[in-house]
Design an enzyme around this catalytic site. Structure first.
Site, PDB file in Angstrom:
ATOM      1  N   PHE A 154       0.842  -1.202   0.000  1.00  0.00           N
ATOM      2  CA  PHE A 154       0.000   0.000   0.000  1.00  0.00           C
ATOM      3  C   PHE A 154       0.879   1.254   0.000  1.00  0.00           C
ATOM      4  O   PHE A 154       0.542   2.259   0.604  1.00  0.00           O
ATOM      5  CB  PHE A 154      -0.946  -0.014   1.212  1.00  0.00           C
ATOM      6  CG  PHE A 154      -1.868  -1.207   1.235  1.00  0.00           C
ATOM      7  CD1 PHE A 154      -2.969  -1.272   0.397  1.00  0.00           C
ATOM      8  CD2 PHE A 154      -1.613  -2.293   2.064  1.00  0.00           C
ATOM      9  CE1 PHE A 154      -3.805  -2.385   0.393  1.00  0.00           C
ATOM     10  CE2 PHE A 154      -2.440  -3.410   2.069  1.00  0.00           C
ATOM     11  CZ  PHE A 154      -3.546  -3.457   1.233  1.00  0.00           C
ATOM     12  N   ARG A 156       2.745   4.548  -1.354  1.00  0.00           N
ATOM     13  CA  ARG A 156       2.573   5.596  -2.352  1.00  0.00           C
ATOM     14  C   ARG A 156       3.937   6.039  -2.838  1.00  0.00           C
ATOM     15  O   ARG A 156       4.847   6.234  -2.019  1.00  0.00           O
ATOM     16  CB  ARG A 156       1.881   6.833  -1.745  1.00  0.00           C
ATOM     17  CG  ARG A 156       0.418   6.637  -1.489  1.00  0.00           C
ATOM     18  CD  ARG A 156      -0.085   7.732  -0.565  1.00  0.00           C
ATOM     19  NE  ARG A 156       0.686   7.727   0.679  1.00  0.00           N
ATOM     20  CZ  ARG A 156       0.590   8.666   1.623  1.00  0.00           C
ATOM     21  NH1 ARG A 156      -0.218   9.679   1.460  1.00  0.00           N
ATOM     22  NH2 ARG A 156       1.303   8.593   2.734  1.00  0.00           N
ATOM     23  N   LEU A 252      -9.417  13.766  -1.562  1.00  0.00           N
ATOM     24  CA  LEU A 252     -10.516  14.597  -2.051  1.00  0.00           C
ATOM     25  C   LEU A 252      -9.957  15.842  -2.752  1.00  0.00           C
ATOM     26  O   LEU A 252     -10.585  16.889  -2.759  1.00  0.00           O
ATOM     27  CB  LEU A 252     -11.436  15.000  -0.890  1.00  0.00           C
ATOM     28  CG  LEU A 252     -12.323  13.879  -0.321  1.00  0.00           C
ATOM     29  CD1 LEU A 252     -13.149  14.385   0.853  1.00  0.00           C
ATOM     30  CD2 LEU A 252     -13.247  13.296  -1.388  1.00  0.00           C
ATOM     31  N   GLY A 259      -3.499   9.429 -12.108  1.00  0.00           N
ATOM     32  CA  GLY A 259      -2.597   8.864 -13.112  1.00  0.00           C
ATOM     33  C   GLY A 259      -1.657   7.919 -12.398  1.00  0.00           C
ATOM     34  O   GLY A 259      -1.991   7.381 -11.342  1.00  0.00           O
ATOM     35  N   CYS A 262      -0.551   2.848 -10.882  1.00  0.00           N
ATOM     36  CA  CYS A 262      -1.379   1.946 -10.077  1.00  0.00           C
ATOM     37  C   CYS A 262      -2.876   2.112 -10.319  1.00  0.00           C
ATOM     38  O   CYS A 262      -3.527   1.184 -10.792  1.00  0.00           O
ATOM     39  CB  CYS A 262      -1.081   2.156  -8.601  1.00  0.00           C
ATOM     40  SG  CYS A 262       0.668   2.011  -8.236  1.00  0.00           S
TER      41      CYS A 262
END
Ligand code: UGA
Length: 452
Positions: A154, A156, A252, A259, A262
């Protein structure tokens, strides 16, 4: 000290290898690319990820992290865990292409010398764990015990190391509880909740998580369109929504849509899996179609701001990477936006703090410049395509003075519309209904509205 093999030194593999070695394990990282492994041995990272170079260096120096291109070296009788962290690109119909997973499973099977737990970290279609187990079984020269565990990542890009070290949760899926418990032990120092499920459920958790985050993004982008039409400000709307714990402030940020390597691939792959099973993925389809409208919308808006004609105009792209703190250009909105502007007759130039080397070959028609101020010189408009921190406090006075026309289209909503107007810019963001009468007085503390 456990002995771990990590297959693949891309974003996921290299971060996994460096982080597990930093936790005191002995890690051998393998990649079939000689170039990447040679570079790593010289201390050169194949990717830009904050903190990675230092983490790798520290653990190489401590003798806990080594690199190889051969499975003979990567697996010996002391190896207990092998992480598969190879790419799973999109196939022609949106299905995940598993050729690299298959090749690494086969090679692991052929070279393992002692019982091994094979852990899949690549994002793979539900059911792949069972398939990998079948491949290993069929490819072993002689039977040696093994188990397959799914441990989706998970991380980023841009914050992969802190994400690894402080995860929200660790998800482990296996049909072999003892193997899952051993992998759980490896993750205990990270002090995150550990969810143990069966293989397919763990694989599904990864897709459902990414698809949900993509859904939040498309949702807020749809709200942005409505805000724009009705004179509301989507940034304030998101902030107002986000204080509700049931909604949360994250993901949000309205803008150019998602993009990267993933979300686009994973939402498509999940929709593909649903369709294969005869289920119409209506929400996922809407998420994708909403996302597809964002990039052409920017081109349209910039054209409107420049009087309906792009020909002969010079436009500067502020930021090229798909998001800040990475040089990754995979499915970066800037590429499509540049193409759209060029197709309309504009000359496009670009600047990005780290991704220009990667971006150049992907954007042959775009001239790269050295800094935002050179980008502004003689430009008819600037488009914020990536929300790098360094763009947030530019000397806008000098930017304005050197532009041909002071037009800024803010695809990431990093500037305050009122201030930009007061500073004399013709400014538009996305979803920021603006009637020129100032805001409604609501103030947003940026630090309270952490959205990514
Ligand atoms: C994403 C997930 O966040 C990770 O948890 C996951 O591990 C990873 O995919 C993966 O599957 O490997 P990443 O693609 O690195 O990570 O980047 P994100 O920060 O999630 O951003 C994805 C895209 O959504 C970017 O294009 C970003 O600009 C966009 N985004 C994000 C928005 O448009 N609005 C937001 O509010 C947040």
């Amino acid at each position: 000290m456990k002995q771990i093999t990590v297959v693949g030194v891309g974003y996921v593999g290299l971060v996994t290898a460096a982080a597990f070695s930093d936790l005191g394990n002995r890690v051998v990282a393998l990649d079939i690319s000689e170039e990447k492994i040679e570079g790593l041995r010289r201390g050169e990272m194949p990717i830009y990820e904050p903190g990675l170079e230092e983490l790798v260096r520290r653990n190489v120096e401590a003798g806990r992290l080594t690199f190889t291109t051969t499975y003979e070296e990567a697996l010996d009788e002391d190896s207990e865990f092998a992480f598969i962290c190879v790419g799973t690109p999109s196939g022609v119909d949106g299905e995940a292409d598993l050729k690299y997973v298959e090749a690494s499973a086969k090679s692991i099977a052929e070279h393992m010398q002692a019982p091994l737990i094979v852990i899949n970290k690549s994002t793979v279609p539900v059911g792949t764990g069972d398939w990998v187990a079948g491949i290993i079984k069929a490819s072993q020269p002689k039977p040696i015990d093994f188990s397959v565990v799914s441990c989706p990542e998970f991380l980023r890009e841009g914050s992969a190391i802190p994400d690894f070290m402080r995860p929200h949760r660790t998800v482990l899926g296996s049909m072999d509880r003892e193997a899952a418990d051993k992998v759980a032990q490896l993750h205990l120092p990270l002090r995150a909740p550990i969810v143990i499920t069966n293989l397919r459920t763990a694989e599904m958790i990864k897709y459902a998580s990414n698809a949900f985050l993509a859904t939040k993004i498309s949702f807020i982008n749809e709200i942005a369109n409505i805000c724009e039409a009705l004179g509301a400000d989507v940034k304030e709307v998101a902030a107002g929504m986000g204080f509700d714990d049931r909604i949360g402030p994250h993901f949000l940020n309205a803008g150019l849509g998602y993009g990267g390597s993933c979300f686009p691939k994973d939402v498509k792959a999940l929709a593909f899996m649903a369709e294969e099973m005869g289920i119409e993925p209506t929400i996922l389809n809407s998420v994708m179609s909403t996302n597809e409208t964002r990039r052409p919308l920017v081109v349209e808006r910039v054209k409107e701001m420049l009087g309906g004609d792009l020909s002969g105009k010079t436009i500067g792209l502020l930021g090229l990477a798909f998001k800040p703190n990475t040089d990754d250009m995979r499915d970066a909105p800037s590429v499509d936006i540049a193409e759209g502007l060029i197709a309309g007759g504009a000359t496009v130039r670009g600047y990005d703090p780290v991704s220009m080397e990667v971006a150049s070959p992907m954007m042959p028609g775009v001239e790269m410049v050295d800094n935002p101020y050179d980008l502004a010189k003689g430009s008819d408009a600037l488009v914020v395509a990536t929300e790098w921190n360094e763009f947030k406090n530019l000397d806008l006075e000098s930017i304005k003075a050197s532009m041909k026309q002071p037009v800024i289209f803010d695809g990431r909503n990093i500037y305050d519309p009122d201030k930009m107007q007061m500073d004399g810019f013709v400014y538009r963001g996305l979803g920021r209904g603006y009637n020129g009468n100032g805001s409604n007085g609501m103030t947003i503390q940026e630090q309270d509205v952490e959205t990514a």
